[in-house]
Enzyme design. Sequence first.
Site, mmCIF file in Angstrom:
data_model
loop_
_atom_site.group_PDB
_atom_site.id
_atom_site.type_symbol
_atom_site.label_atom_id
_atom_site.label_comp_id
_atom_site.label_asym_id
_atom_site.label_seq_id
_atom_site.Cartn_x
_atom_site.Cartn_y
_atom_site.Cartn_z
ATOM 1 N N ASP A 127 0.843 -1.204 0.000
ATOM 2 C CA ASP A 127 0.000 0.000 0.000
ATOM 3 C C ASP A 127 0.877 1.252 0.000
ATOM 4 O O ASP A 127 0.371 2.374 -0.063
ATOM 5 C CB ASP A 127 -1.014 -0.008 1.146
ATOM 6 C CG ASP A 127 -0.375 -0.122 2.514
ATOM 7 O OD1 ASP A 127 0.864 -0.228 2.604
ATOM 8 O OD2 ASP A 127 -1.129 -0.106 3.515
ATOM 9 N N SER A 128 2.204 1.048 0.009
ATOM 10 C CA SER A 128 3.126 2.165 -0.234
ATOM 11 C C SER A 128 2.900 2.719 -1.640
ATOM 12 O O SER A 128 3.403 3.799 -1.975
ATOM 13 C CB SER A 128 4.586 1.716 -0.064
ATOM 14 O OG SER A 128 4.847 0.546 -0.811
ATOM 15 N N ASP A 165 -1.046 -5.965 -0.257
ATOM 16 C CA ASP A 165 -1.468 -5.353 1.003
ATOM 17 C C ASP A 165 -2.976 -5.158 1.025
ATOM 18 O O ASP A 165 -3.553 -4.643 0.059
ATOM 19 C CB ASP A 165 -0.828 -3.960 1.145
ATOM 20 C CG ASP A 165 0.321 -3.950 2.124
ATOM 21 O OD1 ASP A 165 0.257 -4.691 3.127
ATOM 22 O OD2 ASP A 165 1.285 -3.192 1.897
ATOM 23 N N GLU A 188 -1.658 -5.680 8.324
ATOM 24 C CA GLU A 188 -0.930 -5.086 9.449
ATOM 25 C C GLU A 188 -1.660 -5.373 10.764
ATOM 26 O O GLU A 188 -2.882 -5.280 10.831
ATOM 27 C CB GLU A 188 -0.828 -3.563 9.258
ATOM 28 C CG GLU A 188 0.038 -3.174 8.075
ATOM 29 C CD GLU A 188 0.221 -1.658 7.936
ATOM 30 O OE1 GLU A 188 -0.186 -0.910 8.843
ATOM 31 O OE2 GLU A 188 0.777 -1.245 6.900
ATOM 32 N N GLU A 242 8.949 -4.477 10.552
ATOM 33 C CA GLU A 242 9.406 -3.185 10.028
ATOM 34 C C GLU A 242 9.944 -2.296 11.136
ATOM 35 O O GLU A 242 9.284 -2.051 12.152
ATOM 36 C CB GLU A 242 8.241 -2.479 9.299
ATOM 37 C CG GLU A 242 8.669 -1.144 8.707
ATOM 38 C CD GLU A 242 7.717 -0.583 7.655
ATOM 39 O OE1 GLU A 242 6.772 -1.282 7.244
ATOM 40 O OE2 GLU A 242 7.927 0.578 7.238
HETATM 41 O O1 KIV Z 1 3.618 -1.151 1.654
HETATM 42 C C1 KIV Z 1 4.794 -1.540 1.674
HETATM 43 O O2 KIV Z 1 5.608 -1.225 0.788
HETATM 44 C C2 KIV Z 1 5.213 -2.387 2.771
HETATM 45 C C3 KIV Z 1 6.657 -2.756 2.862
HETATM 46 C C4 KIV Z 1 7.490 -1.602 3.233
HETATM 47 C C5 KIV Z 1 6.863 -3.901 3.771
HETATM 48 O O3 KIV Z 1 4.413 -2.752 3.573
#
Ligand code: KIV
Length: 274
Positions: free
Chosen positions: A51-52, A90, A122, A189
């Site tokens: 979700d980044s 995610d 998460e 993380e």
């Molecule tokens: O959303 C993301 O990129 C992540 C990674 C940093 C583990 O959760």
Amino acid sequence: MSVHTQNSRITTTRIRQMADNNEPISMLTSYDFTLARLVDEAGADILLVGDSASNVVCGNDKTLPITVDEMIFLTKGVVRAAKHAMVVVDMPFGSYQISEEDGVRNAIRMIKESGCDAVKIEGGEEILPTIRHINQIGIPVMGHLGLTPQSVNQFGGYGLRAKEQAEADKLLHDAELLAQAGCFSVVLEKIPAALAAEVTARLTPYHCATIGIGAGNQTHGQVLVLHDMLGLNEGFQPKFLRHFAELGGEIKTAVQDYIAAVQSRDFPNEKESY
Ligand code: KIV
């Protein structure tokens, strides 16, 4: 003729086996077909549609705004590219926090509509019934503990987590609960390396892989945001991040060269014309 076709992507069985054998697992984020194809061909074990994407693709300053529909849209391209790597997606903020039923419904949407292999969620004990339920219906779940960016407003920033003993104890407890609930792996993380090593030792008997980011080198695997490790975010250089290339500068130079060639009428030349 059988209508049953099977992809040759890495499975959770293989990831668990890699953890058992202490074979390092490499995971990178991917958000589109073109880069996912390169990461897959280069041999990464897992492509994470993180979700980044909310930050990297959409330009938001948090992961919170991205939706299930947007994650599914991005994931479809990554799945089309992935011939070898497992594709994990995610579950975005708001897609599993309301109720167990809602979380299960959204996890099913992810699998059915995007073609991904697993989902990442998460949180620990607070979200355990949902994680257990999703695992039980056959959708593999990757957990995520420590700095969980969907809780940034509660944390008040993106600093190191679990420095205090109480938070470290809770994290160890949560990690074990996730493994018992069937998670095949857990992202750790931005936590102290010694704690990540302790979690890894605790989860190995469950055949559950730990994948670290900013968590030292004693985890079963590592993950980075692709655009960060390629140096596309030139200014972003936290302690845990290594730039494996400086593509930001290279792209700017290439674009400047193109502009100059257009302006001088050097491009296109005769060979590039019909
Ligand atoms: O959303 C993301 O990129 C992540 C990674 C940093 C583990 O959760």
